[in-house]
Design a protein around this motif. Structure first.
Motif, PDB file in Angstrom:
ATOM      1  N   TYR A 168       0.801  -1.095  -0.136  1.00  0.00           N
ATOM      2  CA  TYR A 168      -0.004  -0.097   0.023  1.00  0.00           C
ATOM      3  C   TYR A 168       0.960   1.170  -0.096  1.00  0.00           C
ATOM      4  O   TYR A 168       0.672   2.347  -0.606  1.00  0.00           O
ATOM      5  CB  TYR A 168      -1.039  -0.073   1.371  1.00  0.00           C
ATOM      6  N   ILE A 221       0.702   4.173  -3.068  1.00  0.00           N
ATOM      7  CA  ILE A 221       0.662   5.521  -2.623  1.00  0.00           C
ATOM      8  C   ILE A 221       1.886   6.416  -3.334  1.00  0.00           C
ATOM      9  O   ILE A 221       1.658   7.324  -3.966  1.00  0.00           O
ATOM     10  CB  ILE A 221       0.394   5.780  -1.187  1.00  0.00           C
ATOM     11  N   THR A 233      -4.520   6.259  -6.805  1.00  0.00           N
ATOM     12  CA  THR A 233      -4.353   4.887  -6.695  1.00  0.00           C
ATOM     13  C   THR A 233      -5.427   4.050  -7.404  1.00  0.00           C
ATOM     14  O   THR A 233      -5.190   3.119  -8.004  1.00  0.00           O
ATOM     15  CB  THR A 233      -4.155   4.161  -5.269  1.00  0.00           C
ATOM     16  N   SER A 251       1.605   6.655  -7.064  1.00  0.00           N
ATOM     17  CA  SER A 251       0.639   7.560  -7.416  1.00  0.00           C
ATOM     18  C   SER A 251       1.019   8.970  -7.411  1.00  0.00           C
ATOM     19  O   SER A 251       0.736   9.822  -8.051  1.00  0.00           O
ATOM     20  CB  SER A 251      -0.664   7.383  -6.693  1.00  0.00           C
TER      21      SER A 251
END
Length: 94
Positions: free
Chosen positions: A45, A49, A59, A52
């Motif tokens: 995760y 992020i 995302t 992105s």
């Protein structure tokens, strides 16, 4: 999530980054970036992020949930596509 690798590769190439350069920015190895692009591995995760943020996309876009960052260029010539790409780059650099 099948689209993630393709989206990542497309964004990386559009931003003139090699796998090695992107890996360096993420604190990863080139082989990890390759695994992401081939779909054999997915990022954490936190890495998702960070990706992105690097490419200034959501995302959701990276995961194929949000398609608003796509533009249908079918029917345009290569010159017209290049002109649009240059225009977008100029707007981003303002």
């Amino acid at each position: 999530m099948v689209d993630f690798g393709d989206r990542l590769k497309t964004l990386r190439i559009k931003n003139n980054l090699t796998q090695e350069q992107l890996a360096h920015r993420l604190g990863l190895t080139k082989s990890v970036i390759s695994a992401y692009e081939t779909g054999s591995r997915m990022p954490s995760y936190d890495t998702l992020i960070t990706i992105s943020r690097i490419f200034k996309v959501t995302t959701d876009y990276l995961l194929g949930v949000d398609r608003k960052n796509e533009i249908d260029l079918s029917g345009l010539t290569d010159e017209e596509k290049a002109a649009l790409l240059n225009l977008v780059k100029a707007i981003k650099n303002r």
